[in-house]
Write a protein that holds these residues in place. Structure first.
Motif, PDB file in Angstrom:
ATOM      1  N   HIS A 128      -1.161  -0.337  -5.789  1.00  0.00           N
ATOM      2  CA  HIS A 128      -1.802   1.018  -6.651  1.00  0.00           C
ATOM      3  C   HIS A 128      -1.474   0.773  -7.728  1.00  0.00           C
ATOM      4  CE1 HIS A 128      -2.125   3.045  -2.751  1.00  0.00           C
ATOM      5  NE2 HIS A 128      -1.333   2.929  -2.297  1.00  0.00           N
TER       6      HIS A 128
ATOM      7  N   LEU B  58       2.698   4.709  -0.422  1.00  0.00           N
ATOM      8  CA  LEU B  58       2.655   5.778  -1.742  1.00  0.00           C
ATOM      9  C   LEU B  58       4.012   6.545  -1.445  1.00  0.00           C
ATOM     10  CD1 LEU B  58       1.405   6.250  -4.406  1.00  0.00           C
ATOM     11  CD2 LEU B  58      -0.850   7.126  -3.160  1.00  0.00           C
TER      12      LEU B  58
ATOM     13  N   THR C 172       0.913  -1.127  -0.225  1.00  0.00           N
ATOM     14  CA  THR C 172       0.499  -0.025  -0.296  1.00  0.00           C
ATOM     15  C   THR C 172       1.026   1.009  -0.082  1.00  0.00           C
ATOM     16  OG1 THR C 172       0.244  -0.234   2.004  1.00  0.00           O
ATOM     17  CG2 THR C 172      -1.481  -0.980   1.223  1.00  0.00           C
TER      18      THR C 172
ATOM     19  N   HIS D 197      -4.778  11.018  -5.326  1.00  0.00           N
ATOM     20  CA  HIS D 197      -4.329  10.215  -3.785  1.00  0.00           C
ATOM     21  C   HIS D 197      -3.179  11.296  -2.892  1.00  0.00           C
ATOM     22  CE1 HIS D 197      -5.892   7.154  -6.142  1.00  0.00           C
ATOM     23  NE2 HIS D 197      -6.483   6.498  -4.756  1.00  0.00           N
TER      24      HIS D 197
ATOM     25  N   TYR E 298      -3.088  10.417 -11.260  1.00  0.00           N
ATOM     26  CA  TYR E 298      -3.256   9.236  -9.589  1.00  0.00           C
ATOM     27  C   TYR E 298      -3.119  10.364  -8.359  1.00  0.00           C
ATOM     28  CZ  TYR E 298      -4.000   5.617  -6.957  1.00  0.00           C
ATOM     29  OH  TYR E 298      -4.469   4.185  -6.265  1.00  0.00           O
TER      30      TYR E 298
END
Length: 200
Positions: free
Chosen positions: A151, A132, A130, A172, A168
């Motif tokens: 992602h 990022l 998960t 986010h 994206y």
């Protein structure tokens, strides 16, 4: 690490561009320190600790294969490279499916001012599928960027034209971990004739 265990983070180098603003000279083949720029960029990822590196090729891919020493990399050809960075990002993420990689650390071939120190910092921020994470320069998001596998589908669905993962990431932005790298790297791009002065 046993042979069957894939490293959790793979390097993904986007090097398919045709260098439209450079008179059609592919950025991957620009000379830097006596070798093609793509070879330098792949070496940066290796030096930072990434043992699996996928390189997305496009413009003059055959010449890049011939001139650059990329023997320890997985070479991915993007037939749609002229559509922009988004297609290369999709091709690169597709190439990682089934490899066991749980995240991709994405870098661009035309940023030689970003060296192993910055890449290693972003790599060290990986925690899970998960994750990022993005390098930041004086607080401003830049490259490289680390995308956990959770992602990838969302990024692929929104990566169009030259936008790459921009849409994206914007959506986010509250989930992105920023890793300051301004003290160890310079995030300039090699886009125009004037930028060639950055090459050595």
């Amino acid at each position: 690490m046993t042979e069957k265990q894939a490293p959790p983070v793979a390097g993904l180098l986007l090097a398919a561009g045709g260098g439209r603003r450079l008179g059609g000279r592919p950025k991957a083949l620009l000379p830097h320190r006596g070798r093609p720029l793509v070879e330098h960029a792949a070496g940066v990822l290796r030096t930072a600790g990434l043992t699996r590196v996928h390189v997305v090729l496009g413009a003059r891919a055959a010449a890049v294969r011939e001139q650059a020493d990329l023997g320890d990399c997985v070479l991915v050809e993007n037939p749609d490279w002229a559509d922009g960075m988004g297609s290369s990002l999709r091709a690169g993420l597709d190439s990682l499916a089934g490899t066991g990689a749980r995240a991709a650390l994405v870098s661009l071939v035309d940023q030689p001012g970003i060296g192993p120190e910055a890449v290693a910092r972003v790599l060290a921020a990986y925690e899970a599928e998960t994750s990022l994470v993005s390098a930041a320069y004086d607080g401003v998001r830049g490259h490289p960027v680390l995308f956990g596998a959770a992602h990838w589908a969302g990024i692929a669905a929104t990566a169009t034209g030259d936008q790459g993962a921009r849409a994206y990431l914007k959506e986010h932005r509250g989930s992105i971990g920023l890793v300051e790298c301004g003290d160890v790297a310079q995030p300039y791009d090699i886009d125009t004739e004037a930028d060639l002065s950055h090459l050595e």
